[in-house]
Design an enzyme around this catalytic site. Structure first.
Site, mmCIF file in Angstrom:
data_model
loop_
_atom_site.group_PDB
_atom_site.id
_atom_site.type_symbol
_atom_site.label_atom_id
_atom_site.label_comp_id
_atom_site.label_asym_id
_atom_site.label_seq_id
_atom_site.Cartn_x
_atom_site.Cartn_y
_atom_site.Cartn_z
ATOM 1 N N ASP A 1 6.109 -61.488 5.781
ATOM 2 C CA ASP A 1 6.597 -62.519 6.927
ATOM 3 C C ASP A 1 5.794 -63.847 6.756
ATOM 4 O OD1 ASP A 1 4.059 -61.051 7.287
ATOM 5 O OD2 ASP A 1 4.068 -61.710 9.412
ATOM 6 N N GLU A 2 6.568 -64.583 7.556
ATOM 7 C CA GLU A 2 5.615 -65.899 7.776
ATOM 8 C C GLU A 2 5.208 -66.550 6.513
ATOM 9 O OE1 GLU A 2 4.619 -65.478 12.514
ATOM 10 O OE2 GLU A 2 3.100 -64.877 11.026
ATOM 11 N N VAL A 3 6.046 -66.705 5.565
ATOM 12 C CA VAL A 3 5.555 -67.315 4.353
ATOM 13 C C VAL A 3 5.840 -68.912 4.429
ATOM 14 C CG1 VAL A 3 5.996 -67.449 1.909
ATOM 15 C CG2 VAL A 3 6.313 -65.071 2.951
#
EC number: 3.2.1.52
Length: 724
Positions: free
Chosen positions: A309-311
């Site tokens: 997530d949230e890369v």
């Protein structure tokens, strides 16, 4: 469940009979420990005045099912599997006095005559705990497992690594815990320290702080032996511990020690998130596989969560090596690089017999259908549909309402809020694997504060995950919840239960009767509610709410809970309109965003008004201009118009630049009769509902065109076009 009138008298002369072929030895030991707590001793297998019998039967299709029958002479618990016996014993435990939880022994206990046949709705019934942002002791983790098992939750998702701390010993890389498990106070710690001046629960716990050359360092980690022991303990309570090693983003704790793992050789922050692992560097996969090999050796769970997530992809887009790799492999975007990383790591885990779980962000560049998708971004409403269409199983963990770390997490929503869109394919509902709530700990540094954020919310999650939808009953839950609080008290849980008197309205549009029904809900049990329909403040002489009531035409409902004859805040005001356009066809020149369809093409004239959340299924969302025409189906005298828009600037929901209403008799030539300019600043951070309304001057027309430009290029949300 069926109940009788008699009682079973449990005491020291009650006999225990076990017919399990040795299959339930751990569960029988758990039962005997319950008996020691309740009546001061184990039950004997010698003849007694009455009998408790635990019996293994033929295995059921659902291994967690059980059958419990209590008569005046005998208690019988039957199950085909150890899980089922355990949950039957948990039900029995909930029938015992709550005082047993703190060691108060009774000479005898009356159990009510009843029969229960029970099994869970979902296989995945989980809580999560983030131990990276703030660290929690192993004692707390064991207690956490105890409490989850008491309410038949069967999985604990343990978030072990993140930018702020690495909490699991990896023998091949000892620096991960020697350095990565400790930090000087960061911005999250500073927020907590500041908040602790008013609320001591926000204070960092001293047991996780050590002084080094006069500087305080915060942190801690779990050794592999501690984690193995913890996993074994959880197994006795039928709680599966699922580890998460978040990658390729949220890896700053590791990259700070091994900067070569990042494409740019730095542990830093990008525009939104931290520098991720470099997906085109072979050393990264050596590191990841070495770490995961040790993780798999500790955790027997068939699931490994790898985050994804949230890369922050900016460093990939700027990397010469990454761009070369993308070109050589025909990749068009950095999202495909993320998919390459996820699929490669997943293949390694699958080769080792594990199933892989990812957050829903991982879907951006496409993922393998064997991955389990954990849906958390509730503002991207189409994710579950897209995932199951791709063949993935889905775990529902939407931040609203299942992030218990947010102060606006509400018990009513946890129990009631729809989790799937109205268009979710029924034939693929079996792909929904279960429910999970999360406790992120950026600003939760203490066990007491964690308790307060978790309980009693966990109980609402547990019932929703276990019970069939047909047997879930909010009013019943509110009443039964009160009876659980003394047990939580006896267990030392520092819960926070302050049910609000805020009213939650629901609407039922009756087109046959040309009226709208109103139902009022509340977090408190059996509230006294008075209401008016003319916009005036209610008194104890106003209408007493006794259930659904109906209004015709337009009405302003004002309602409130009354305690001891006095009105309480907050007072609900709700506009309700059975207006001329209800049921009339609407032509869309620009379609709604597929993630927020509400009721599709009928949404603007269905009579249903939105609530406080834009993803409640009533607000229709647009990433284009709002441009529609209502066909009144015949020439009509038009007196007034209104449309309500919502602004929540944080996630990019804004007001239109203005709203313009034009009318026509033939659908081709239109005359502009109303324009309302927006006066809400895009910088306004608080949620705003604005009613764009005005007079249509009693003009005659059949077609009503409504245009509102999306000047901020974010989302527009509108719930109803009210035409009278």
């Amino acid at each position: 469940m069926e109940t009788g009138n008699g009682n079973f008298n449990l005491n020291s002369s009650t006999q225990l009979i076990v017919e399990d072929q040795g299959a339930f030895s751990e569960e029988v030991a758990f039962f005997q420990s319950m008996m020691t707590q309740a009546i001061g001793q184990n039950l004997s297998e010698a003849d007694g005045k009455n009998v408790i019998e635990i019996r293994k039967i033929e295995a059921s299709e659902n291994p967690e099912s059980y059958h419990l029958k209590i008569t005046p002479d005998k208690v019988t618990l039957e199950a085909g599997d150890a899980e089922g016996v355990f949950y039957g014993l948990i039900t029995l435990r909930q029938l015992l006095p709550s005082s047993m939880e703190s060691g108060e022994v009774s000479d005898e206990i009356n159990l009510p005559e009843l029969e229960i046949k029970d099994q869970p709705q979902y296989e995945w019934r989980a809580m999560h705990l983030d131990v990276s942002r703030h660290f929690f002791s192993m004692d707390y983790l064991r207690r956490y497992v105890d409490l989850l098992s008491l309410y038949k939750l069967n999985k604990l998702h343990l978030h072990l690594t993140d930018d702020q701390g690495w909490r699991i010993e990896i023998k091949k890389y000892p620096e991960l815990t020697e350095q990565g498990a400790w930090r000087t106070f960061n911005s999250q710690d500073s927020i907590c320290i500041d908040k602790s001046k008013e609320d001591p629960r926000f204070a960092l716990e001293p047991k996780h702080i050590e002084m080094r050359d006069g500087t305080p360092y915060y942190g801690g980690f779990y050794t592999q032996d501690e984690l193995r022991e913890f996993v074994s303990y959880a197994q006795t309570k039928h709680v599966e511990i699922i580890p998460e090693i978040d990658m390729p983003g949220h890896m700053m704790a590791a990259i700070a020690i091994y900067p070569e793992l990042a494409c740019n050789g730095e542990a830093a922050w990008g525009d939104l998130f931290s520098t991720p692992l470099c997906p085109v560097n072979e050393e990264v996969y050596t590191f990841v596989e070495n770490v995961l090999t040790e993780v798999m050796d500790i955790f027997p769970s068939k699931y490994i969560h790898i985050g994804a997530d949230e890369v922050e992809k900016k460093t990939w887009e700027e990397s010469v090596a990454a761009n070369k790799f993308m070109k050589e492999n025909g990749m068009q975007s950095a999202d495909e690089l993320q998919s390459y990383f996820v699929n490669r790591v997943s293949a390694f885990l699958q080769k080792n017999g594990k199933e892989v779980v990812v957050w829903d962000d991982a879907m951006a560049g496409g993922i393998d259908s064997n991955l389990k998708v954990m849906y958390w971004r509730n503002w991207v409403a189409g994710v579950p549909d897209k995932a199951v269409q791709n063949g993935n199983e889905v775990i529902l963990a939407p931040g609203d309402p299942f992030y218990f770390s947010t102060p606006n997490s509400k018990l009513f929503d946890i129990y009631n809020k729809p989790l799937l869109g109205s268009k979710f394919p029924e034939e693929l509902r079996h792909k929904i694997k279960g429910l999970q709530a999360c406790l992120w700990t950026e600003t939760i540094p203490s066990e007491a504060l964690a308790d307060a954020m978790l309980f009693p919310n966990v109980l609402a999650l547990a019932e929703r995950a276990w019970s069939s939808e047909s047997s879930q009953d909010w009013n019943s839950f509110k009443t039964r919840l009160k009876n659980q609080l003394p047990r939580l008290d006896q267990l030392g849980v520092k819960y926070e239960y302050n049910p609000t008197t805020k009213l939650i309205p629901f609407m039922n549009v009756d087109t046959d009767g040309q009226r709208i029904g109103i139902t009022l809900e509340s977090e408190i049990s059996q509230p006294t509610i008075y209401y008016t329909t003319d916009g005036t403040q209610p008194t104890s002489e106003s209408y007493l709410y006794k259930g659904e009531f109906f209004v015709t035409g337009s009405a302003t409902i004002v309602a409130a809970v009354f305690l001891e004859g006095k009105i309480t805040d907050p007072i609900l005001t709700k506009q309700v309109d059975y207006h001329l356009a209800i049921g009339k066809p609407v032509e869309y020149r620009k379609s709604w965003n597929k993630s927020y369809p509400a009721g599709d093409a009928g949404s603007m004239t269905d009579g249903y008004r939105g609530g406080e959340s834009y993803n409640d299924g009533r607000w229709q969302g647009f990433t284009s201009d709002f441009d529609v025409t209502v066909d009144m189906e015949k020439e009509t005298t038009l007196n007034s118009f209104s449309a309500t828009f919502m602004q929540v600037a944080g996630p990019g929901v804004f007001m239109p630049g203005f709203l313009e209403v034009s009318i026509s008799t033939d659908g081709e030539t239109f005359e502009t009769v109303l324009r309302i300019d927006n006066d809400v600043a895009a910088t306004e951070k608080e949620k705003v509902l604005k009613d764009f309304k005005g007079s249509l001057e009693g003009k005659q027309a059949r077609y009503v065109k409504v245009f509102a430009p999306n000047v901020q290029k974010g989302f527009l949300f509108v719930d109803e076009l009210v035409i009278n």
